[in-house]
Design an enzyme around this catalytic site. Sequence first.
Site, PDB file in Angstrom:
ATOM      1  N   TRP A  10       0.812  -1.228   0.000  1.00  0.00           N
ATOM      2  CA  TRP A  10       0.000   0.000   0.000  1.00  0.00           C
ATOM      3  C   TRP A  10       0.844   1.275   0.000  1.00  0.00           C
ATOM      4  O   TRP A  10       0.308   2.361  -0.131  1.00  0.00           O
ATOM      5  CB  TRP A  10      -0.935   0.000   1.212  1.00  0.00           C
ATOM      6  CG  TRP A  10      -2.177  -0.812   1.021  1.00  0.00           C
ATOM      7  CD1 TRP A  10      -2.549  -1.513  -0.098  1.00  0.00           C
ATOM      8  CD2 TRP A  10      -3.234  -0.986   1.979  1.00  0.00           C
ATOM      9  NE1 TRP A  10      -3.766  -2.109   0.113  1.00  0.00           N
ATOM     10  CE2 TRP A  10      -4.207  -1.813   1.376  1.00  0.00           C
ATOM     11  CE3 TRP A  10      -3.451  -0.536   3.281  1.00  0.00           C
ATOM     12  CZ2 TRP A  10      -5.383  -2.186   2.042  1.00  0.00           C
ATOM     13  CZ3 TRP A  10      -4.611  -0.910   3.946  1.00  0.00           C
ATOM     14  CH2 TRP A  10      -5.562  -1.715   3.326  1.00  0.00           C
ATOM     15  N   LYS A  11       2.149   1.128   0.204  1.00  0.00           N
ATOM     16  CA  LYS A  11       3.031   2.306   0.277  1.00  0.00           C
ATOM     17  C   LYS A  11       2.427   3.326   1.264  1.00  0.00           C
ATOM     18  O   LYS A  11       1.868   2.914   2.271  1.00  0.00           O
ATOM     19  CB  LYS A  11       3.241   2.869  -1.123  1.00  0.00           C
ATOM     20  CG  LYS A  11       3.725   1.774  -2.084  1.00  0.00           C
ATOM     21  CD  LYS A  11       4.204   2.255  -3.406  1.00  0.00           C
ATOM     22  CE  LYS A  11       4.692   1.049  -4.215  1.00  0.00           C
ATOM     23  NZ  LYS A  11       5.283   1.415  -5.505  1.00  0.00           N
ATOM     24  N   GLU A  96      12.070   1.937  -3.357  1.00  0.00           N
ATOM     25  CA  GLU A  96      11.801   3.312  -2.910  1.00  0.00           C
ATOM     26  C   GLU A  96      12.572   3.617  -1.634  1.00  0.00           C
ATOM     27  O   GLU A  96      13.031   4.734  -1.417  1.00  0.00           O
ATOM     28  CB  GLU A  96      10.286   3.512  -2.727  1.00  0.00           C
ATOM     29  CG  GLU A  96       9.585   3.597  -4.081  1.00  0.00           C
ATOM     30  CD  GLU A  96       8.134   3.166  -4.087  1.00  0.00           C
ATOM     31  OE1 GLU A  96       7.529   3.010  -3.008  1.00  0.00           O
ATOM     32  OE2 GLU A  96       7.591   2.975  -5.202  1.00  0.00           O
ATOM     33  N   GLU A 166      11.580  -6.541  -8.735  1.00  0.00           N
ATOM     34  CA  GLU A 166      10.835  -5.352  -9.160  1.00  0.00           C
ATOM     35  C   GLU A 166      11.747  -4.423  -9.962  1.00  0.00           C
ATOM     36  O   GLU A 166      12.529  -3.664  -9.369  1.00  0.00           O
ATOM     37  CB  GLU A 166      10.319  -4.584  -7.937  1.00  0.00           C
ATOM     38  CG  GLU A 166       9.376  -5.369  -7.067  1.00  0.00           C
ATOM     39  CD  GLU A 166       8.441  -4.456  -6.282  1.00  0.00           C
ATOM     40  OE1 GLU A 166       7.232  -4.659  -6.375  1.00  0.00           O
ATOM     41  OE2 GLU A 166       8.920  -3.540  -5.601  1.00  0.00           O
ATOM     42  N   SER A 212       3.818  -2.401 -11.902  1.00  0.00           N
ATOM     43  CA  SER A 212       2.621  -2.197 -12.735  1.00  0.00           C
ATOM     44  C   SER A 212       1.845  -3.491 -12.991  1.00  0.00           C
ATOM     45  O   SER A 212       1.320  -3.707 -14.084  1.00  0.00           O
ATOM     46  CB  SER A 212       2.989  -1.521 -14.069  1.00  0.00           C
ATOM     47  OG  SER A 212       3.552  -0.249 -13.823  1.00  0.00           O
ATOM     48  N   GLY A 233       1.576  -2.666  -6.184  1.00  0.00           N
ATOM     49  CA  GLY A 233       1.377  -1.357  -5.579  1.00  0.00           C
ATOM     50  C   GLY A 233      -0.018  -0.842  -5.882  1.00  0.00           C
ATOM     51  O   GLY A 233      -1.001  -1.260  -5.268  1.00  0.00           O
ATOM     52  N   GLY A 234      -0.105   0.050  -6.868  1.00  0.00           N
ATOM     53  CA  GLY A 234      -1.351   0.758  -7.191  1.00  0.00           C
ATOM     54  C   GLY A 234      -2.610  -0.094  -7.234  1.00  0.00           C
ATOM     55  O   GLY A 234      -3.628   0.255  -6.620  1.00  0.00           O
TER      56      GLY A 234
END
Length: 251
Positions: A10-11, A96, A166, A212, A233-234
């Site tokens: 979820w970052k 990140e 990743e 992605s 992620g998104g």
Amino acid sequence: MRKPIIAGNWKMFKTRDEAINFILQVNDKMPSIDEVDSVICAQFTVLRCLVKRQLNNLRIGAQNMHWAEEGAYTGEVSSSMLKSIGVTYVIIGHSERRAMFNETDESINKKLHKAFEAELSPILCVGESLYERENGLTEQLLEGQLVKDLEGLTKEQVKSLVIAYEPIWAIGTGKTATAQIADETCGFVRSVVEKLYDKETADAIRIQYGGSVKTSNIDELMSMPNIDGALVGGASLKADDFITLVHAAVK
Ligand code: 13P
């Protein structure tokens, strides 16, 4: 046979209300944990409220932890603290964090040792930049990361590790690696594990692809022999998409 594992990262998204709303939508729609490991890796502030609500087929993970047991480390969270609230997974070394928060292979290695000591299940992230991909440096970079990140870990530990491959150029860009590139590179990661350990370990370790991943490409990615799951992620922020992704892993 390796059990697939789909993990949402979820970052820095979702307030408490948003997190609760999400888990209430997905909880009873998760496939059996005998078939797939479904994990949500959330930020520290919502971990406890997710753990309290999780049903049997969902697991909750953190996105980082410190390598020390405790101490004067303002703003950090330890493995014991995560363990004490029922968290079972932890992402270590996300790109990140490597790029923006000065994580090094040395600190990542210490964190992996600590996570195993605390009986948390780590998801180690590795991956190359666009520069490295375009200049033929991908394998060198990945091998370098793996040698340093895994240093001193036992064969038994590495067998239970999850590695997320990743490629940085595919994260949040909408630019997914083709299934062939993703599979080939996950295969390369597996071959490095075999070189560092042995075939049994390489056959046991689970390797996810991340970058992605969406409902539209998960089927193809999951059909590849070296891809055992996805770190998302998104698309993991939407309950319906997360449900579709975990079910795709069972097919
Ligand atoms: P996206 O799925 O948003 O590209 O993020 C990938 C990722 O970094 C998961 O850890």
